[in-house]
Write a protein that holds these residues in place. Structure first.
Motif, PDB file in Angstrom:
ATOM      1  N   UNK A   1      -8.098  11.394  -1.134  1.00  0.00           N
ATOM      2  CA  UNK A   1      -6.486  10.262   0.240  1.00  0.00           C
ATOM      3  C   UNK A   1      -6.942  11.639   1.230  1.00  0.00           C
ATOM      4  N   UNK A   2      -5.820  11.082   1.836  1.00  0.00           N
ATOM      5  CA  UNK A   2      -5.843  11.680   3.271  1.00  0.00           C
ATOM      6  C   UNK A   2      -5.742  13.459   3.348  1.00  0.00           C
ATOM      7  N   UNK A   3      -5.743  13.781   1.941  1.00  0.00           N
ATOM      8  CA  UNK A   3      -5.739  15.612   1.801  1.00  0.00           C
ATOM      9  C   UNK A   3      -7.027  16.250   1.383  1.00  0.00           C
ATOM     10  N   UNK A   4      -8.377  15.099   2.449  1.00  0.00           N
ATOM     11  CA  UNK A   4      -9.894  15.760   2.227  1.00  0.00           C
ATOM     12  C   UNK A   4      -9.870  16.315   3.491  1.00  0.00           C
ATOM     13  N   UNK A   5     -11.092  16.519   3.159  1.00  0.00           N
ATOM     14  CA  UNK A   5     -12.359  16.990   4.473  1.00  0.00           C
ATOM     15  C   UNK A   5     -13.528  16.545   4.137  1.00  0.00           C
ATOM     16  N   UNK A   6     -14.296  15.840   5.388  1.00  0.00           N
ATOM     17  CA  UNK A   6     -15.555  15.284   4.847  1.00  0.00           C
ATOM     18  C   UNK A   6     -16.299  16.228   5.493  1.00  0.00           C
ATOM     19  N   UNK A   7     -17.874  16.573   4.781  1.00  0.00           N
ATOM     20  CA  UNK A   7     -18.127  17.366   4.932  1.00  0.00           C
ATOM     21  C   UNK A   7     -19.672  17.134   4.966  1.00  0.00           C
ATOM     22  N   UNK A   8     -20.577  16.181   6.808  1.00  0.00           N
ATOM     23  CA  UNK A   8     -21.525  16.262   6.506  1.00  0.00           C
ATOM     24  C   UNK A   8     -23.278  17.356   6.233  1.00  0.00           C
ATOM     25  N   UNK A   9     -24.134  16.948   5.613  1.00  0.00           N
ATOM     26  CA  UNK A   9     -24.771  18.005   5.885  1.00  0.00           C
ATOM     27  C   UNK A   9     -26.569  17.553   5.689  1.00  0.00           C
ATOM     28  N   UNK A  10     -26.790  17.456   7.309  1.00  0.00           N
ATOM     29  CA  UNK A  10     -28.080  16.336   7.314  1.00  0.00           C
ATOM     30  C   UNK A  10     -27.639  16.307   8.931  1.00  0.00           C
ATOM     31  N   UNK A  11     -29.418  15.299   9.226  1.00  0.00           N
ATOM     32  CA  UNK A  11     -29.761  15.337  10.118  1.00  0.00           C
ATOM     33  C   UNK A  11     -28.877  14.514  11.150  1.00  0.00           C
ATOM     34  N   UNK A  12     -29.431  13.682  11.903  1.00  0.00           N
ATOM     35  CA  UNK A  12     -28.588  12.932  13.055  1.00  0.00           C
ATOM     36  C   UNK A  12     -27.679  11.243  12.086  1.00  0.00           C
ATOM     37  N   UNK A  13     -28.484  10.802  11.169  1.00  0.00           N
ATOM     38  CA  UNK A  13     -28.037   9.523  11.067  1.00  0.00           C
ATOM     39  C   UNK A  13     -26.915  10.472   9.864  1.00  0.00           C
ATOM     40  N   UNK A  14     -26.894  11.080   8.874  1.00  0.00           N
ATOM     41  CA  UNK A  14     -25.952  12.118   7.927  1.00  0.00           C
ATOM     42  C   UNK A  14     -24.807  12.042   8.965  1.00  0.00           C
ATOM     43  N   UNK A  15     -24.863  12.434  10.285  1.00  0.00           N
ATOM     44  CA  UNK A  15     -23.721  13.317  10.677  1.00  0.00           C
ATOM     45  C   UNK A  15     -23.073  12.240  11.621  1.00  0.00           C
ATOM     46  N   UNK A  16     -23.905  10.942  12.306  1.00  0.00           N
ATOM     47  CA  UNK A  16     -23.201   9.714  12.813  1.00  0.00           C
ATOM     48  C   UNK A  16     -22.412   9.128  12.018  1.00  0.00           C
ATOM     49  N   UNK A  17     -22.640   8.941  10.402  1.00  0.00           N
ATOM     50  CA  UNK A  17     -22.221   7.939   9.474  1.00  0.00           C
ATOM     51  C   UNK A  17     -21.050   8.819   8.847  1.00  0.00           C
TER      52      UNK A  17
ATOM     53  N   UNK B   1     -29.153  19.844   9.661  1.00  0.00           N
ATOM     54  CA  UNK B   1     -29.297  20.421   9.611  1.00  0.00           C
ATOM     55  C   UNK B   1     -31.175  19.820  10.048  1.00  0.00           C
ATOM     56  N   UNK B   2     -31.680  19.145  10.857  1.00  0.00           N
ATOM     57  CA  UNK B   2     -32.194  19.250  12.006  1.00  0.00           C
ATOM     58  C   UNK B   2     -32.380  19.273  13.260  1.00  0.00           C
ATOM     59  N   UNK B   3     -33.898  19.041  13.852  1.00  0.00           N
ATOM     60  CA  UNK B   3     -33.591  19.476  15.524  1.00  0.00           C
ATOM     61  C   UNK B   3     -32.939  18.390  15.927  1.00  0.00           C
ATOM     62  N   UNK B   4     -32.581  17.329  15.500  1.00  0.00           N
ATOM     63  CA  UNK B   4     -32.535  16.321  16.173  1.00  0.00           C
ATOM     64  C   UNK B   4     -30.893  16.303  16.195  1.00  0.00           C
TER      65      UNK B   4
END
Lengths: 370, 370
Positions: A100-116, A135-138
């Motif tokens: 629901x709304x009481x959560x937090x998203x953690x993006x672990x990865x490169x640009x594609x993961x963080x963008x999405x 996790x990537x230089x990009x």
């Protein structure tokens, strides 16, 4: 008949920290314990099929072992996954698992993961907090400052998305060691772009330390991660909505984005940007803003980072020219390019205007010459 | 290793006007000429298959005859269209027609159109301005203040979306005359909800003027449009992010939203909310916050507006109970309800807390009794 005024003026504070270091997952959990995202106890860890086994699993364990609830949401690695369908599948999986709304998203990865993942967080329950674990230089160079999140569509890259600031960004250099060489090279393109547009000194540093960087020397990597943040931040903080100045970050991206799409993502983002940078320095030379020597220096540095500097044979040049019109800088149907002045600066065409109209003929001429 | 602070504190002004009147399309174009959306010359008019012929075509003509570029993007009328797929189809159509970030979205229609178009505007090119031209009572009551935009998914209504404020809202009462009776009735549910939660005086007014309102008497309609804006605004301005107080607007929506989904949108939103309001007053009575007489008064007023006050036979009560858990107010897996106190006020359970946990058994008991 009547006017009703809705007054919605307010102070918004989207400030956040970028922490650069080695193996930051314990730090991440410590920050969560210290209230980084308030009282939230449920975490949606979004990652791709490669990063999952490399780090996301470990982060998942670290979080759940500390008494938090978490799930891994994994999509197939690659830019091809950065589409609305993947967003939809992950949203449905989150809903299915009772998020629901009481959560937090953690993006672990490169640009594609963080963008999405940043985009998903921005529209899930009309916005839940998210944390970027790059996790990537990009991702470090491109996705950690600026708040830009997006997906690609058949007709354009990155045109559907949001400005959405993370709660914190972790740049974990330990993760770079496991990147395939090609990914490391690809990540260098945005770094070189930053040097080209903002700092001759940084350009010289890259020239002198490229070997160490590509071998993931700690000191050199921390330095470039921090320089990237600094340069991007200086641009972004002055123009968060990309109205003028921020377009300088689009250096090399007019041709870069188009070629990335036309190659059907055969080219990695950084590879496409490298080719775009070459197109742009050639244009800059043609317009009299760079010398031949300066152009050659940029091309040489890209080559040093094992990046392509020519348009691959299989790319249809005319299709590429047509694709340029999907660029977001296009205004009134005219192509617009960001142009660098020498190495380390950008041409300001008039006050606050950092992109200039270029005729299709000139763009075609440059493309045909590569 | 190192912390870099990204400072992003700033003043944001999302203020806008709501104009209520008769036949406002000329006023709309006049406002555009006067710089309502700056120098933008390209307008994406998003509407549904019913409203297209009734008003959107006229607005399209008015805009293009005044030298602006515009296109109509039409989807099939009905809540069933408020999904990610429709968003995708319209985005692709806009890209196909060359829309970039230098455009403005105009939503012409009821709540479904404004919810969907506002969401599209919020993510197209990472956000373009949008104007709401509300053609239904429901849109006037529900969608014109608050900035909430969203789509439905198979698992939940309105959970994927954005807070996105329009540049201006037009409430054109002339358009209400062409609404099917059922739509007018449906629109009254949110109006009655507003009276229940905020104003006994307004509740009395509705009781006394229901016939005129349902006959679209100008004076009465302008009054209720303005009261709706005022009540909603007073709540929203105090709590834009729906962290506490704003949950009061969810009165009747816990059961309402669930029943709307379980009915597979056979019930109009307002009809579902009406049933939800009845469930809520019964709960309020059970908890000792309303008298039997007050409950009856609310039910009587809903009936006066030709709204349903019982759960239809074809709804599976157990499926409905299960569906309650997709409500966005759910916390830690517990159902939460907003409860009214008498008529015209809401119970504040503790400071800033306007929704209270209700056991599944109690929720089931109420539902079974309807």
């Amino acid at each position: 008949m009547g006017i009703f005024n809705v007054e919605l003026k307010k102070v918004v504070d989207d400030s956040y920290e970028i922490e650069t270091g080695f193996d930051l997952k314990t730090k991440l959990v410590q920050d969560i314990k210290n209230g980084l995202v308030g009282n939230i106890k449920k975490f949606a860890i979004i990652t791709d099929s490669i990063v999952k086994d490399l780090y996301a699993n470990d982060i998942y364990k670290e979080i759940t072992e500390n008494g938090y609830s978490a799930d891994l949401f994994v999509f197939e690695a690659g830019e091809k996954s950065k589409v609305r369908k993947t967003k939809e599948v992950i949203e449905d999986a989150m809903l299915e698992k009772g998020y629901k709304r009481d959560c937090c998203v953690i993006a672990v990865g490169g640009g594609v993961v963080t963008d999405l993942a940043g985009f998903i967080a921005g529209t899930f329950g009309r916005g839940v907090p998210f944390i970027n674990y790059a996790t990537t230089l990009l991702a470090a160079a491109d996705a950690s400052v600026g708040g830009k999140t997006a997906v690609d569509t058949p007709l354009a890259t990155n045109l559907i998305g949001l400005f959405n600031q993370p709660e914190k960004v972790y740049i974990d250099i330990a993760t770079w060691k496991t990147l395939p060489d090609e990914q490391v090279y690809s990540g260098m393109a945005e770094t070189i772009k930053h040097a080209c547009l903002a700092s001759n000194e940084f350009f010289v540093y890259l020239n002198e330390h490229m070997e160490e960087i590509l071998n993931i020397d700690k000191e050199a990597c921390v330095h470039i991660a921090e320089e990237n943040c600094k340069i991007k931040y200086n641009v972004v903080m002055k123009d968060e909505r990309e109205s003028g100045l921020r377009e300088v970050l689009n250096l090399g991206h007019t041709v870069g984005r188009a070629i990335e799409t036309v190659s059907e993502y055969e080219l990695l983002h950084g590879q496409a940007v490298a080719i775009g940078l070459v197109a742009e320095v050639k244009l800059s030379y043609k317009l009299g803003y760079m010398t031949q020597e300066e152009c050659d220096e940029v091309i040489k540095l890209l080559k040093k980072a094992h990046l392509p500097t020519e348009i691959p044979e299989y790319i249809d040049r005319e299709v590429l020219v047509k694709k340029l019109y999907t660029d977001k800088k296009v205004r009134d149907g005219k192509l617009r390019f960001v142009i660098q002045r020498g190495i380390g600066a950008i041409v300001e065409f008039e006050e606050g205007v950092f992109a200039t109209p270029i005729s299709e003929d000139v763009a075609r001429e440059i493309i045909m010459s590569m």
